[in-house]
Write a protein that holds these residues in place. Structure first.
Motif, short mmCIF file in Angstrom:
data_model
loop_
_atom_site.label_atom_id
_atom_site.label_comp_id
_atom_site.label_asym_id
_atom_site.label_seq_id
_atom_site.Cartn_x
_atom_site.Cartn_y
_atom_site.Cartn_z
N LYS A 129 29.22 -101.68 26.83
CA LYS A 129 30.71 -101.27 26.72
C LYS A 129 31.79 -101.87 27.49
CE LYS A 129 31.12 -98.20 23.92
NZ LYS A 129 31.21 -98.11 22.51
N GLU B 234 24.11 -101.74 23.40
CA GLU B 234 25.57 -102.18 23.36
C GLU B 234 26.16 -102.23 24.72
OE1 GLU B 234 27.00 -99.21 20.63
OE2 GLU B 234 29.15 -99.82 20.77
N ASP C 205 32.82 -104.65 23.24
CA ASP C 205 31.40 -104.15 23.30
C ASP C 205 30.44 -105.16 22.99
OD1 ASP C 205 32.87 -101.84 24.16
OD2 ASP C 205 32.63 -100.64 21.87
N LYS D 110 22.40 -93.87 22.33
CA LYS D 110 23.43 -93.98 21.27
C LYS D 110 23.42 -93.10 19.95
CE LYS D 110 26.88 -96.08 19.22
NZ LYS D 110 28.19 -96.43 19.73
N GLU E 231 32.42 -106.05 18.94
CA GLU E 231 33.47 -105.11 18.81
C GLU E 231 34.47 -105.20 19.73
OE1 GLU E 231 31.40 -100.89 17.76
OE2 GLU E 231 29.93 -102.13 19.04
MG MG Z 1 29.92 -99.70 18.69
#
Ligand code: MG
Ligand code: ADP
Ligand code: ZN
Length: 503
Positions: free
Chosen positions: A240, A238, A220, A289, A24
């Motif tokens: 970041k 994930e 990410d 998350k 992302e």
């Molecule tokens: Mg995300």
């Protein structure tokens, strides 16, 4: 803080598992004003000086969509071979954080402006890997919080926090890949190559400078492992806000090794965000998350839907620039360099400076030589990008022209470049001020050669006796006497001539 994390060796991890990745990428657009108000986006202003009732979320204020923001989003979508929505809306992503004064982020959810595309990326060995794009959507950046008084700059341990809303409302495009499968041991390389290529595309479109070191582009990295032969994806982590190409690669690699260690020891991966640490390339746990439903997304009632006219979309498609990979292949052929050299040129950020130098009249090999040699070294020393050096492509082309005309040798040319970089003026001024012309006056050269022979009889005898290699010492003496301003090849000729030896 030292956290020791068990890691599997990279080879053993890949022997048992297939990595699956999702990237992302957030890109800050280079629009003059924010996404939903007229505030300036210029960096470096005093804190909170670029704010208004709309981006501060005051009651009664109303947002208006930035048309250039929408246009940029469509251009990015088209460059990534996406379909462009006929009709889509913004959505409110609700959550509380002090850097977000509205208590929701205006984003897009199930109706992105662009979707279903791909980007072909070239790996180091020339192989092309296709990364599929799920969607590219429009949203806005948050403000910036600075946590004061703690050791780490994190909120934990801070005595108070400062908020700057200048960044709140700056347009962002978020580009999300489909799960990237089949990269195997090259997954980290694919991740890095994808972000690198995406950055080139964004720059070519001229919608953002996409400087990762300035936070204009951040990534990410989602990663999971599944045992070989299993269809179903494993649980992802994930990592970041990874903010350099090298870090993207390292983060993916670290997570592969960490996941494998957890899975091999019979544990299970927690779906969570993680922080990346530059110092040692590790990641540590962030927060568990949230699920999308926790954000209570709903269509933004204060903004009209975005319904880009097909004619406009087609106009934008027709106006797309040559894509970076196509351009690079074309330039590689024009310049006659290898895949590997082209990769180095790209990594050095030298493609555009070299093109501009050639456009200013320099031969390709000269342009390449200076930007990849002397100037790359200088940029490196000063911790700058090539295009931040205080020398223009036209000035580099002028140095190349002086070399081609025989007015400068390489050594003198380097001094001229040094002078230009030090702010002494353009190349001709530096040549003039520092007295850097090649001594091409044969009379003066001959005198210097005779002097060198007279002062080094033993060496001269060796050369007379057939030891031509010894001429180097005499050439050195002449170069010294002329302060480097002689043409070394011509000096050697003259020495051999004087001593009656064939070269
Ligand atoms: Mg995300
Ligand atoms: P979120 O908003 O929770 O981050 P997104 O759907 O926006 O979710 O992004 C998730 C990213 O991770 C996408 O690129 C997606 O393709 C990828 N992804 C989804 N599931 C997995 C998985 N199990 N392993 C690796 N990547 C995944
Ligand atoms: Zn504003």
């Amino acid at each position: 803080m030292t956290v020791t994390t068990d890691l599997e060796s990279y080879e053993d991890a890949l022997a048992s598992y297939d990595p699956v990745m999702g990237l992302e990428v957030h890109v800050e657009l280079g629009t003059k004003t924010k996404m939903f108000c007229g505030c300036s986006t210029e960096l470096g202003a005093d804190a909170n000086s670029q704010t208004c009732p709309t981006c501060l979320g005051m009651p009664g204020s109303l947002p208006v969509v930035n048309a250039i923001g929408v246009e940029s989003a469509i251009k990015i979508g088209l460059a990534l071979h996406c379909e462009i929505a006929e009709w889509c809306r913004f959505a409110r992503k609700n959550y509380f954080y002090p850097d977000m004064p509205k208590n929701f982020q205006t984003s897009q959810y199930d109706e992105p402006i662009a979707f279903n595309g791909y980007l072909d990326v070239q790996l180091e060995d020339g192989e092309v890997f296709r990364v599929e794009i799920e969607r590219a959507h429009m949203e806005e950046d948050t403000g910036k919080s600075t946590h004061v008084g703690g050791a780490t700059g994190r909120i934990q341990g801070a005595s108070h926090s400062l908020l700057d809303y200048n960044r709140a409302g700056i347009p962002l495009i978020e580009i999300v890949t489909k799960p990237i499968e089949g990269a195997g041991e090259r997954a980290p390389e694919v991740a890095k190559a994808y972000v690198a290529e995406l950055r080139e595309v964004i720059k070519a479109l001229d919608v953002s400078e996409a400087r990762m070191d300035k936070g204009q582009m951040r990534c990410d990295v989602n990663l999971s492992l599944r045992p070989h032969g299993r269809e179903e994806f494993g649980t992802r982590s994930e990592t970041k806000n990874v903010n350099s190409l090298r870090s993207v690669e390292r983060a993916a690699r670290f997570e592969i090794q960490r996941h494998a260690a957890v899975l091999n020891s019979g544990g299970s991966i927690v779906q969570e965000t993680r922080h990346f640490h530059e110092e040692d390339g590790s990641t540590t746990s962030g927060r568990i998350k949230d699920n999308a439903e926790d954000y209570r997304y709903f269509p933004e009632p204060d903004l009209v839907p975005v319904a880009p006219a097909r004619a406009w979309v087609e106009e934008l498609r027709a106006g797309l620039p040559e894509m970076p990979r196509v351009r690079r292949n074309r330039l590689r052929e024009e310049w006659g360099v290898t895949e590997h050299d082209m990769q180095s040129i790209l990594n050095a950020g030298a493609v555009d400076p070299i093109v501009a130098t050639i456009d200013a009249g320099a031969p390709a090999d000269q342009a390449r030589k200076w930007w990849m040699g002397e100037l790359a070294r200088n940029a490196n020393e000063q911790g700058k990008a090539l295009d931040e050096l205080s020398i223009t492509p036209a000035q580099v082309a002028r140095v190349a022209a002086l070399v081609a005309a025989g007015d400068l040798n390489d050594k003198l040319a380097r001094q001229v470049i040094e002078g230009v970089l030090a702010g002494e003026g353009d190349p001709d001024t530096v040549v003039e001020k520092r007295g850097l012309k090649v001594v091409s006056d044969e009379g003066a050269l001959t005198a210097a050669v005779e002097e060198a022979i007279a002062g080094n009889q033993a060496i001269a005898d060796k050369i007379r006796g057939g030891k031509v290699a010894a001429a180097g010492a005499l050439v050195g003496a002449v170069m010294k006497a002329t302060r480097g301003q002689a043409d070394a090849a011509r000096v050697k000729e003259l020495i051999l001539e004087k001593l009656g030896v064939e070269g």
